[in-house]
Design a protein around this motif. Structure first.
Motif, PDB file in Angstrom:
ATOM      1  N   UNK A 174       0.832  -1.193   0.000  1.00  0.00           N
ATOM      2  CA  UNK A 174       0.000   0.000   0.000  1.00  0.00           C
ATOM      3  C   UNK A 174       0.872   1.250   0.000  1.00  0.00           C
ATOM      4  N   UNK A 175       0.291   2.309  -0.455  1.00  0.00           N
ATOM      5  CA  UNK A 175       0.975   3.582  -0.545  1.00  0.00           C
ATOM      6  C   UNK A 175       1.288   4.097   0.859  1.00  0.00           C
ATOM      7  N   UNK A 176       2.353   4.857   1.019  1.00  0.00           N
ATOM      8  CA  UNK A 176       2.697   5.389   2.336  1.00  0.00           C
ATOM      9  C   UNK A 176       1.691   6.427   2.802  1.00  0.00           C
ATOM     10  N   UNK A 177       0.993   7.037   1.883  1.00  0.00           N
ATOM     11  CA  UNK A 177      -0.020   8.019   2.250  1.00  0.00           C
ATOM     12  C   UNK A 177      -1.367   7.359   2.534  1.00  0.00           C
ATOM     13  N   UNK A 178      -1.433   6.062   2.456  1.00  0.00           N
ATOM     14  CA  UNK A 178      -2.676   5.326   2.616  1.00  0.00           C
ATOM     15  C   UNK A 178      -2.706   4.695   4.000  1.00  0.00           C
ATOM     16  N   UNK A 179      -3.719   5.016   4.784  1.00  0.00           N
ATOM     17  CA  UNK A 179      -3.776   4.471   6.134  1.00  0.00           C
ATOM     18  C   UNK A 179      -4.606   3.192   6.195  1.00  0.00           C
ATOM     19  N   UNK A 180      -5.561   3.035   5.312  1.00  0.00           N
ATOM     20  CA  UNK A 180      -6.433   1.862   5.332  1.00  0.00           C
ATOM     21  C   UNK A 180      -5.938   0.768   4.406  1.00  0.00           C
ATOM     22  N   UNK A 181      -6.576  -0.387   4.459  1.00  0.00           N
ATOM     23  CA  UNK A 181      -6.149  -1.517   3.623  1.00  0.00           C
ATOM     24  C   UNK A 181      -6.765  -1.522   2.228  1.00  0.00           C
ATOM     25  N   UNK A 182      -7.397  -0.433   1.792  1.00  0.00           N
ATOM     26  CA  UNK A 182      -8.065  -0.402   0.503  1.00  0.00           C
ATOM     27  C   UNK A 182      -7.113  -0.639  -0.663  1.00  0.00           C
ATOM     28  N   UNK A 183      -7.550  -1.418  -1.630  1.00  0.00           N
ATOM     29  CA  UNK A 183      -6.818  -1.747  -2.846  1.00  0.00           C
ATOM     30  C   UNK A 183      -5.516  -2.495  -2.592  1.00  0.00           C
ATOM     31  N   UNK A 184      -5.318  -3.026  -1.402  1.00  0.00           N
ATOM     32  CA  UNK A 184      -4.081  -3.756  -1.133  1.00  0.00           C
ATOM     33  C   UNK A 184      -4.283  -5.274  -1.211  1.00  0.00           C
ATOM     34  N   UNK A 185      -5.515  -5.724  -1.427  1.00  0.00           N
ATOM     35  CA  UNK A 185      -5.758  -7.150  -1.559  1.00  0.00           C
ATOM     36  C   UNK A 185      -5.716  -7.616  -3.011  1.00  0.00           C
TER      37      UNK A 185
END
Length: 111
Positions: free
Chosen positions: A15-26
């Motif tokens: 996941x992106x470093x600016x991304x706090x949630x797990x969205x789009x990481x699966x």
């Protein structure tokens, strides 16, 4: 015929470093490896890197690893699966900010 000899990489992007949630990481992704001597050059006007490889920027996204592997096999591509990264979230404790640690410099402001 040109794509049959290409090697693709199947991986699950971090996941992106600016991304706090797990969205789009699966999701799983297929990327084409960069060709050796693929006609890469630097554009003299803007300084951008250019390439004659038209498949370099192509990315395919899948819901699971099995879907990506099945698609690559169906297309007849050579592929390798990059192992999943282990997601470790260290436990955070507010009191750890104030625990005494020897041999560490602590900055104290008096004014």
């Amino acid at each position: 015929a040109e794509l049959r000899n290409r090697v693709v990489r199947i991986y699950q992007p971090t996941r992106n470093t600016m991304q706090s949630g797990p969205g789009k990481s699966q999701r799983w992704r297929i990327d084409f490896d960069v060709l050796q001597g693929g006609g890469r050059w630097e554009n003299p006007l803007m300084g951008w890197a250019s390439s004659a490889d038209y498949m370099q920027g192509t990315r395919l996204s899948f819901r699971s690893k099995e879907d990506a592997v099945h698609f690559a096999e169906k297309q007849g591509w050579d592929f390798y699966v990059q192992p999943e990264t282990v997601k470790k979230i260290p436990p955070k404790n507010y009191a750890e900010n104030y625990v005494y640690k020897p041999n560490t410099l602590r900055i104290c402001r008096t004014k």
